[in-house]
Write a protein that holds these residues in place. Sequence first.
Motif, PDB file in Angstrom:
ATOM      1  N   LEU A  47       0.956  -0.795   5.374  1.00 47.81           N
ATOM      2  CA  LEU A  47       1.483   0.122   3.623  1.00 47.81           C
ATOM      3  C   LEU A  47       2.461  -1.003   3.592  1.00 47.81           C
ATOM      4  O   LEU A  47       2.796  -1.138   2.509  1.00 47.81           O
ATOM      5  CB  LEU A  47       1.426   1.225   4.325  1.00 47.81           C
ATOM      6  CG  LEU A  47       0.068   2.655   4.358  1.00 47.81           C
ATOM      7  CD1 LEU A  47       0.510   3.742   3.908  1.00 47.81           C
ATOM      8  CD2 LEU A  47      -1.114   2.108   2.911  1.00 47.81           C
TER       9      LEU A  47
ATOM     10  N   GLY B  14       0.748  -1.619  -0.095  1.00 45.72           N
ATOM     11  CA  GLY B  14       0.060   0.335  -0.106  1.00 45.72           C
ATOM     12  C   GLY B  14       0.892   1.184  -0.189  1.00 45.72           C
ATOM     13  O   GLY B  14       0.114   2.331  -0.221  1.00 45.72           O
TER      14      GLY B  14
ATOM     15  N   ASN C 231      -5.846  -0.876   2.542  1.00 47.73           N
ATOM     16  CA  ASN C 231      -4.275  -0.162   1.492  1.00 47.73           C
ATOM     17  C   ASN C 231      -5.192   1.611   1.821  1.00 47.73           C
ATOM     18  O   ASN C 231      -4.366   2.425   2.117  1.00 47.73           O
ATOM     19  CB  ASN C 231      -3.752  -0.353   0.865  1.00 47.73           C
ATOM     20  CG  ASN C 231      -2.447  -1.611   1.273  1.00 47.73           C
ATOM     21  OD1 ASN C 231      -1.963  -1.214   2.136  1.00 47.73           O
ATOM     22  ND2 ASN C 231      -2.269  -2.401   0.564  1.00 47.73           N
TER      23      ASN C 231
ATOM     24  N   GLN D   7       0.768   3.245  -3.332  1.00 46.04           N
ATOM     25  CA  GLN D   7      -0.125   3.765  -3.582  1.00 46.04           C
ATOM     26  C   GLN D   7       0.550   5.621  -3.677  1.00 46.04           C
ATOM     27  O   GLN D   7       1.520   6.246  -3.222  1.00 46.04           O
ATOM     28  CB  GLN D   7      -1.288   4.012  -2.792  1.00 46.04           C
ATOM     29  CG  GLN D   7      -2.092   2.778  -2.359  1.00 46.04           C
ATOM     30  CD  GLN D   7      -3.298   2.385  -1.905  1.00 46.04           C
ATOM     31  OE1 GLN D   7      -4.382   2.614  -2.038  1.00 46.04           O
ATOM     32  NE2 GLN D   7      -2.308   2.697  -0.053  1.00 46.04           N
TER      33      GLN D   7
END
Length: 321
Positions: free
Chosen positions: A294, A145, A273, A148
Motif C-alpha cells: 500500500l 494503494g 492494491n 484508496q
Amino acid sequence: MTELNEFLASETNPQIAKIFSAIEKASFIVSKEVGYQGLGDDILGAKGSENSTGDQQQKLDVYADGVLERALRNSGVVAGWASEESDHFVSFEGNEDAAYVVVIDPLDGSSNIDVNVSIGTIFGIYERVSSRREKVMAQDFLQPGRRQVAAGYVLYSVSTQLVLSTGHGVHVFTLEPWKRSYHRILDHVKTPADGKVYSINEVNFDDFNPRLQRFVQYCRDKKNENGKRRYTGRYIGSLVADFHRNLLKGGVYVYPSTGEAPSGKLRLVYECNPMAYLIEQAGGYATDGEKNILDLQPTELHQKSPLYLGSKVMMDEVMKA
Ligand code: P6P
C-alpha cells in the motif's frame, strides 16, 4: 440480513454508495453470463485479441469490461476508470465534476472460465487528485494503494459474493439471484492471525529467492506434535478464489518474482492494491517481498509487482524466513 444498499447508506457517503450500486448491478449481469457456461451467446473462449499487457483476452473478459464500464459511467459519480482490458485510463465524458475514479480488473482468472473454476472482479476506488470539472489525469490512477477510499471484489463461484471495505472493516455479501440483491452474511471479518494454508505456484520453486524457498520448504516439512503436517498447499490459480479462502480460513498467498515474471505477474494498481487494502482491513498485511504494497508509488498503470499477502503470523514467517 442487511441488504447492500441499506449497509452502504449507513457506512459511506452517497457517491461511494452509488459506485457500489453500479458494481452491484453490473455483477448481476456478469454473474448470469458466467453462470450460463456456453449456454448463452458465444461468449466463451478466447477472443483472439490481447489486452494492454499482452494477456490473451477471453470473450467474457471483454464482455465484463463493457458491462462494468457502462454501469460506472452511468452512475454519474465516477470521473474515469483504468481497466486491465484497456491500454489507457478513460475519462467519462460528462462526469468531469465527479470526485472519484475506479481501477479495475473486470474479470481476473479468466483462463479458468472455460473449466468452470471460480473467477472474480477486483476493484479499488480513489478520490481524484486532479481538479474537478477537468478530465481525469494519470496521477488520479497512480496513487499509492493506501489512498484508496474503498476496495472490493466480486467472486463468481458456487455463489456470487461481493466482499468490500470502505475503511471500516471487511464485509461479505451473498447475491440472492432471484431477488437480484446482495445480503450481508459476514461483517467486520478478521482474517485468522495464523493459518495452515500456503498458496503459491510451486512449479516456479527454483526461481524463488532463497528466503521464499526456505519458507516453502519449512511449510513442506513442518509437523504438529502429533506428527501430522502443520501446513497444506492450496492453489486454485484464481487470485480472488485463493484470497477469499485464505481471508476466511487464514493463510498466505504469494505470487513472487519468477524467471518468466521477474516483477511478478499481478498488477499493482488494480490487483495488488485492492487486495492489500482488504487484507489490511481484515488484520493481515501485504508486501512486495520487502515493502508494504500500500506504500508503493505506482509509476505505470499496468506495472506488475510481486505479491505476498495474508495472515499476520504467516506473513511474519515468510518475511523473516
Ligand atoms: P499462474 C490469473 O491469470 C492470475 O492473474 C491470478 O488470478 C492467479 O492467481 C495467477 O494469475 C495464476 O498464475 O502463473 O500460477 O498460472
